[in-house]
Each structure stands twice: as C-alpha cells, then as structure tokens.
Design an enzyme around this catalytic site. Structure first.
Site, PDB file in Angstrom:
ATOM      1  N   PRO A 104       0.794  -1.226   0.000  1.00  0.00           N
ATOM      2  CG  PRO A 104      -0.094  -1.074   2.137  1.00  0.00           C
ATOM      3  CD  PRO A 104       0.556  -2.044   1.191  1.00  0.00           C
ATOM      4  CG  ASN A 105      -0.200   4.359   1.300  1.00  0.00           C
ATOM      5  OD1 ASN A 105      -1.157   4.906   0.765  1.00  0.00           O
ATOM      6  ND2 ASN A 105      -0.274   3.830   2.506  1.00  0.00           N
ATOM      7  NE  ARG A 158       4.161   6.527   1.669  1.00  0.00           N
ATOM      8  CZ  ARG A 158       4.373   5.284   2.052  1.00  0.00           C
ATOM      9  NH1 ARG A 158       4.733   4.357   1.187  1.00  0.00           N
ATOM     10  NH2 ARG A 158       4.218   4.939   3.312  1.00  0.00           N
ATOM     11  CE1 TYR A 206       9.091   4.754   2.982  1.00  0.00           C
ATOM     12  CE2 TYR A 206       7.588   6.623   2.952  1.00  0.00           C
ATOM     13  CZ  TYR A 206       8.049   5.470   3.545  1.00  0.00           C
ATOM     14  OH  TYR A 206       7.472   5.008   4.710  1.00  0.00           O
ATOM     15  CB  ALA A 217       1.555   0.135   6.105  1.00  0.00           C
ATOM     16  CD  GLU A 246       9.833  -7.791   4.965  1.00  0.00           C
ATOM     17  OE1 GLU A 246       9.127  -8.810   5.115  1.00  0.00           O
ATOM     18  OE2 GLU A 246      10.069  -6.999   5.891  1.00  0.00           O
ATOM     19  CG  HIS A 286      11.173  -2.645   4.300  1.00  0.00           C
ATOM     20  ND1 HIS A 286       9.820  -2.521   4.213  1.00  0.00           N
ATOM     21  CD2 HIS A 286      11.422  -3.845   4.886  1.00  0.00           C
ATOM     22  CE1 HIS A 286       9.252  -3.591   4.746  1.00  0.00           C
ATOM     23  NE2 HIS A 286      10.202  -4.410   5.154  1.00  0.00           N
TER      24      HIS A 286
HETATM   25  C1  DQA Z   1       8.361   0.810   3.611  1.00  0.00           C
HETATM   26  C2  DQA Z   1       8.500   1.012   5.128  1.00  0.00           C
HETATM   27  C3  DQA Z   1       7.164   0.838   5.830  1.00  0.00           C
HETATM   28  O1  DQA Z   1       7.309   1.030   7.222  1.00  0.00           O
HETATM   29  C4  DQA Z   1       6.162   1.840   5.300  1.00  0.00           C
HETATM   30  O2  DQA Z   1       4.893   1.618   5.897  1.00  0.00           O
HETATM   31  C5  DQA Z   1       6.071   1.860   3.830  1.00  0.00           C
HETATM   32  C6  DQA Z   1       7.280   1.720   3.036  1.00  0.00           C
HETATM   33  C7  DQA Z   1       9.670   1.116   2.871  1.00  0.00           C
HETATM   34  O3  DQA Z   1       9.785   0.711   1.711  1.00  0.00           O
HETATM   35  O4  DQA Z   1      10.575   1.751   3.424  1.00  0.00           O
HETATM   36  O5  DQA Z   1       5.005   2.103   3.259  1.00  0.00           O
HETATM   37  O6  DQA Z   1       8.029  -0.535   3.367  1.00  0.00           O
END
Ligand code: DQA
Length: 148
Positions: free
Chosen positions: A9-10, A17, A22, A76, A97, A99
């Site tokens: 999401p997002n 954003r 990010y 999230a 995974e 981030h």
């Molecule tokens: C994220 C880190 C998460 O905590 C956050 O909710 C995101 C992006 C990252 O790519 O740094 O939406 O996954």
C-alpha cells in the site's frame, strides 16, 4: 527464471510521497529499472501493486503456479499482516523482503516485521537499489537450489 515483484500500500504514490524518506523515483521508474536489471540476467518479472491486503494475498497465491521467487515490499502491511506472512509461508517460493527506508532507524512500530520471518531475508535502507540487490539475492537462491 520468473519473479513476482509485489508492492504494498501507498507505494503507488512514490515520487511524491515523503521523498526525503522514500526517494524521488516513481514506482513506474523503479519498475523500469527492475525490468532493465532483470533482462540482463534473463529474468522475467511480473509486477503487482495493491493497497488492498487480500489482493496481495491473491497475487502471491496465484504466483505459486509460475514464480521461482518473490520480491515483496509489503509496505505498512509489513508491520501488521498475519495474512501476508501466512501466504508467504504457504507458497513454497523463496521470497526477499525489501524496504526503501531503513525501518530499524525509524519509529519503533516499524522495527517489527511480521512478514520477514516468512522470507529468506530482508533488504532495508538502500532505496530503490534494494530491488536490484533483491534480484541478485533471488537469483542466487534459485540458482543455488537448482544446483546451477
Ligand atoms: C516501507 C517502510 C514501511 O514502514 C512503510 O509503511 C512503507 C514503506 C519502505 O519501503 O521503506 O510504506 O516498506
């Protein structure tokens, strides 16, 4: 080799954003970079982005029919989703995974990942470059397991 890249999401808002956190690249630009990197390694990628937990669960279930590896930024849902953790554990496909931000250098609620334990490993804090690292990790895992 075939890889599902799943964005949570997002992440469709990347570029506008919280760019300090990010980065300024859009999701489209990041996906293009992933495709370019993947093509060089003869890896086929499919993308899914959803703001809906169940759609991500469905996409991961369906990838069991064709994917050799999964790269996932659960966003999230990392911190909340038992359903995503369970589906990653249920499909017998190695997952990495990713981030963009370093979740361990941020608010405490981001320090815990429910999904990471169902993945082979986690890459956190290297921005979009993390996806390139994840592709390399996925390739290493898949080729290592097939004995190549
Ligand atoms: C994220 C880190 C998460 O905590 C956050 O909710 C995101 C992006 C990252 O790519 O740094 O939406 O996954």
């Amino acid at each position: 080799m075939k890889v599902l890249v799943a964005h949570g999401p997002n992440l469709n808002l990347l570029g506008r954003r919280e760019p300090d956190t990010y980065g300024e690249q859009t999701l489209e630009e990041i996906n293009r970079m992933i495709v370019t990197e993947a093509a060089q390694a003869d890896i086929e990628v499919k993308f899914v982005q959803s703001n809906i937990e169940g759609e991500l669960v469905d996409a991961i279930q369906q990838s069991a029919q064709w994917a050799d590896a999964i790269i996932i930024n659960p966003a999230a849902y990392t911190h909340t989703s038992v359903a995503l953790r369970d589906v990653l554990a249920a499909v017998d496909i190695p997952a990495v995974e990713v981030h963009l931000s370093n979740i361990y250098a941020r608010e405490e609620f981001r320090h815990r990942s429910l999904t990471a334990a169902a993945c082979r490993g986690q890459i956190s804090g290297f921005g979009a470059w993390g996806y390139v690292l994840a592709l390399q990790a996925a390739r290493h895992i898949v080729e290592g397991e097939s004995g190549e």
